[in-house]
Design a protein around this motif. Structure first.
Motif, PDB file in Angstrom:
ATOM      1  N   TRP A  13      18.692  22.574 -22.993  1.00 38.24           N
ATOM      2  CA  TRP A  13      18.473  23.492 -24.113  1.00 38.24           C
ATOM      3  C   TRP A  13      19.690  24.358 -24.423  1.00 38.24           C
ATOM      4  O   TRP A  13      19.969  24.612 -25.614  1.00 38.24           O
ATOM      5  CB  TRP A  13      17.209  24.345 -23.892  1.00 38.24           C
ATOM      6  CG  TRP A  13      17.311  25.457 -22.896  1.00 38.24           C
ATOM      7  CD1 TRP A  13      16.917  25.443 -21.592  1.00 38.24           C
ATOM      8  CD2 TRP A  13      17.810  26.781 -23.135  1.00 38.24           C
ATOM      9  NE1 TRP A  13      17.159  26.645 -20.989  1.00 38.24           N
ATOM     10  CE2 TRP A  13      17.705  27.487 -21.919  1.00 38.24           C
ATOM     11  CE3 TRP A  13      18.354  27.428 -24.246  1.00 38.24           C
ATOM     12  CZ2 TRP A  13      18.110  28.821 -21.782  1.00 38.24           C
ATOM     13  CZ3 TRP A  13      18.768  28.758 -24.109  1.00 38.24           C
ATOM     14  CH2 TRP A  13      18.641  29.442 -22.898  1.00 38.24           C
ATOM     15  N   PRO A  14      20.472  24.836 -23.432  1.00 41.64           N
ATOM     16  CA  PRO A  14      21.674  25.597 -23.812  1.00 41.64           C
ATOM     17  C   PRO A  14      22.691  24.746 -24.570  1.00 41.64           C
ATOM     18  O   PRO A  14      23.399  25.259 -25.444  1.00 41.64           O
ATOM     19  CB  PRO A  14      22.237  26.064 -22.464  1.00 41.64           C
ATOM     20  CG  PRO A  14      21.093  26.019 -21.513  1.00 41.64           C
ATOM     21  CD  PRO A  14      20.279  24.845 -21.960  1.00 41.64           C
ATOM     22  N   THR A  15      22.760  23.446 -24.238  1.00 38.94           N
ATOM     23  CA  THR A  15      23.692  22.566 -24.937  1.00 38.94           C
ATOM     24  C   THR A  15      23.325  22.436 -26.412  1.00 38.94           C
ATOM     25  O   THR A  15      24.199  22.500 -27.293  1.00 38.94           O
ATOM     26  CB  THR A  15      23.701  21.180 -24.280  1.00 38.94           C
ATOM     27  OG1 THR A  15      24.090  21.304 -22.907  1.00 38.94           O
ATOM     28  CG2 THR A  15      24.666  20.245 -24.983  1.00 38.94           C
ATOM     29  N   ALA A  16      22.041  22.243 -26.693  1.00 36.69           N
ATOM     30  CA  ALA A  16      21.602  22.116 -28.085  1.00 36.69           C
ATOM     31  C   ALA A  16      21.899  23.385 -28.873  1.00 36.69           C
ATOM     32  O   ALA A  16      22.376  23.328 -30.019  1.00 36.69           O
ATOM     33  CB  ALA A  16      20.107  21.796 -28.127  1.00 36.69           C
ATOM     34  N   ILE A  17      21.644  24.539 -28.271  1.00 36.34           N
ATOM     35  CA  ILE A  17      21.909  25.798 -28.963  1.00 36.34           C
ATOM     36  C   ILE A  17      23.408  26.007 -29.146  1.00 36.34           C
ATOM     37  O   ILE A  17      23.857  26.485 -30.206  1.00 36.34           O
ATOM     38  CB  ILE A  17      21.282  26.969 -28.186  1.00 36.34           C
ATOM     39  CG1 ILE A  17      19.754  26.862 -28.231  1.00 36.34           C
ATOM     40  CG2 ILE A  17      21.745  28.307 -28.746  1.00 36.34           C
ATOM     41  CD1 ILE A  17      19.029  27.946 -27.476  1.00 36.34           C
ATOM     42  N   ALA A  18      24.198  25.629 -28.130  1.00 33.92           N
ATOM     43  CA  ALA A  18      25.655  25.768 -28.239  1.00 33.92           C
ATOM     44  C   ALA A  18      26.199  24.940 -29.394  1.00 33.92           C
ATOM     45  O   ALA A  18      27.072  25.399 -30.147  1.00 33.92           O
ATOM     46  CB  ALA A  18      26.312  25.359 -26.925  1.00 33.92           C
ATOM     47  N   LEU A  19      25.706  23.727 -29.547  1.00 29.68           N
ATOM     48  CA  LEU A  19      26.144  22.877 -30.658  1.00 29.68           C
ATOM     49  C   LEU A  19      25.743  23.485 -31.992  1.00 29.68           C
ATOM     50  O   LEU A  19      26.524  23.499 -32.953  1.00 29.68           O
ATOM     51  CB  LEU A  19      25.537  21.477 -30.511  1.00 29.68           C
ATOM     52  CG  LEU A  19      26.140  20.588 -29.425  1.00 29.68           C
ATOM     53  CD1 LEU A  19      25.229  19.398 -29.149  1.00 29.68           C
ATOM     54  CD2 LEU A  19      27.528  20.109 -29.826  1.00 29.68           C
TER      55      LEU A  19
END
Length: 545
Positions: free
Chosen positions: A459-465
């Motif tokens: 989930w942090p990766t999706a938000i970072a993108l």
């Protein structure tokens, strides 16, 4: 800095709720392959959860000659497992290749964030794992009942998608790409569960520990084929330079032709397994393995106060490294060829395989998270260095697209440092999960733990993108004598650097909380991680951690 789905390079597991078994995945991204260490550690925990000496003795192994004899005694089954795990890794490799391909097509980071959802099935398979474990046809076999139709479906999906994928990429139909690859990843995650469970009965009892090694090697090979091999074979520059005598406008394969080839391999392999490979667990009983009990057990485990604290720890651990997951795309945007980036992942494979064995001496015993905090702190520093390398990439590239001689050794050094940190974190995490697992409900506990751990990275990766574009500072582009605008805006400051700084700051704030939490979790008695039976004292009571 790693493949987009490094969350996939994680601890994996068998989904039989009556067996306790772990395999290593990467994935990160993924998501760290610790096959030998974890497989043997879990056996020790199952038998003697309180005896650290037994665990360390189990980890030490029995030497190369013993491993070679075990291989010879079971070589056919080992090769079948290796190939099944290679088939499993191929779609994962393709899924990590798509972001780099659409990045060259000028996909926005909002679109990249949407496509990142295609990697989520491996983080959500907790939801249907009990179904895979409980429902099957006895005439076909417990695991083949799922493996055969799922692998046929993967072959069909690859074949159907081959007729549309090039058009979807050229027109940046990211929504449909996400749907197709989410379904493909869902099938692959289900195949993973079936193969994990079959490994327990396919191999002889004394060789069951080799199942995690088969997963580590086979899945890494499949990801390598679907990522590095595919990207280079599809590159016209690589193909014209190394594989052709006369230049051609395309690589030796396209994504469509690559999918057709592997769909055929899936069909042939699945048919051969269906006809000639039989299961050996037909006498399995289901008395303790109903679907209802499986889901009930998961709920009871999640209610434990210590497990809740552990869930909070796992769900927030990935925030500090979120920006580093975007770095591969930023390197390609800065001018590094995606084929070159894929080849840089090759030297990292030995680190994923050998480092877990090396660090197991510190992760075994009563405090398996002793290296976690140190590796996390160093990893945040490396994350900052990665951000610097992204800037350096654009700054030192010349007009011909070449880089100075020092650039690639420096980039590889940073990649290796990051891989060492993330692998150490993953191994420590896996060893801790092995220590706290209730032997009576081991696989159920590991299923829950790994799902939460994977989600904590995804989930942090999706938000970072998704945040890259909103955080980027731009101004309108105006044509004049010195400027010809090909885009309506000009980038003043890239949101990636803002995000990198923010993630590092948040990461260190989390780090100070995590140090206390790690000590608290490791000091909890084993009883705090166990489900109390109805006839035990204090059944149904809870206490604050």
């Amino acid at each position: 800095m790693h493949l987009s789905n490094d969350g996939m390079h994680n601890l994996a597991y068998t989904h039989s709720v009556t067996d306790l078994n772990v395999k290593a995945n990467n994935n990160e991204p993924t998501q760290s392959t610790s096959s030998v260490m974890i497989g043997r550690t879990m056996k020790s925990v199952d038998k003697e959860p309180k005896n650290d000496d037994r665990i360390e003795e189990s980890i030490s192994g029995s030497g190369c000659s013993s491993a070679y004899r075990r291989f010879l005694s079971d070589w056919r089954s080992i090769l079948i497992l290796l190939f099944l795990y290679t088939l499993q890794g191929l779609p994962l490799g393709l899924i990590t290749s798509i972001p780099l391909i659409i990045q060259e097509k000028s996909a926005s980071y909002n679109q990249q964030a949407r496509f990142s959802l295609a990697g989520w099935p491996f983080s959500l398979k907790l939801l249907w794992a009990p179904l895979v474990d409980a429902l099957y046809l006895k005439r076909i076999g417990r695991r083949k009942s799922w493996l055969i139709p799922v692998q046929y479906l993967i072959g069909v999906t690859l074949f159907v998608l081959s007729y549309q994928v090039d058009h979807l990429i050229d027109t940046l139909e990211v929504g449909w790409l996400t749907v197709y690859f989410f379904f493909l990843n869902f099938l692959t995650a289900t195949q993973d569960m079936a193969v994990d469970g079959w490994a327990l009965t396919m191999l002889k009892r004394e060789n069951v520990g080799l199942a995690s090694t088969c997963n580590s090697v086979g899945q890494s090979l499949g990801i390598f084929i679907g990522h590095a091999v595919f990207l280079n074979l599809a590159s016209k520059d690589f193909s014209n330079k190394y594989l052709r005598s006369e230049p051609q406008p395309e690589g030796v394969v396209t994504l469509a032709s690559f999918m057709v080839i592997w769909s055929g391999i899936y069909f042939v392999t699945t048919t051969l397994i269906f006809l000639f490979k039989h299961e050996g667990d037909k006498n399995h009983t289901d008395d303790e393995n109903t679907i209802f009990k499986s889901y009930t057990r998961l709920y009871e485990i999640s209610k434990l106060p210590t497990v809740r604290l552990c869930i909070l720890f796992q769900m927030t651990k990935g925030i500090g490294f979120a920006a580093s997951h975007v770095s591969d795309l930023k390197l390609v945007e800065a001018g590094l060829a995606k084929e070159t980036k894929a080849l840089l992942s090759v030297p990292l494979i030995p680190i994923s395989i050998l480092l877990p064995i090396f660090v197991s001496r510190w992760t075994a015993g009563r405090r398996p998270l002793r290296l976690y905090a140190k590796a996390f702190a160093v990893g945040l520093i490396v994350t900052g260095v990665i951000g610097v390398m992204v800037w350096v990439t654009g700054a030192v590239k010349d007009f011909n697209g070449d880089f100075p001689g020092w650039y690639f050794p420096m980039l590889l050094l940073v990649e290796c440092a990051y891989k060492i940190c993330t692998t150490t974190i993953s191994v420590s995490n896996m060893a801790f999960s092995a220590k706290i697992s209730d032997p009576e409900h081991g696989a159920t506990f590991m299923t829950l733990y790994n799902t939460i751990s994977n989600l904590g990275s995804m989930w942090p990766t999706a938000i970072a993108l998704w945040l890259i574009d909103p955080l980027t500072i731009t101004r309108p582009c105006i044509d004049d004598a010195d400027t010809v605008c090909d885009k309506p805006t000009v980038k003043i400051f890239d949101g990636y650097y803002i995000e990198t700084i923010a993630c590092i700051v948040i990461g260190y704030c989390w780090f100070f909380w995590a140090q206390k939490t790690i000590n608290k979790l490791q000091k909890r008695p084993e009883s705090d991680w166990r489900i109390k039976k109805r006839d035990e004292p204090n059944y149904g009571s809870t206490k604050t951690v």
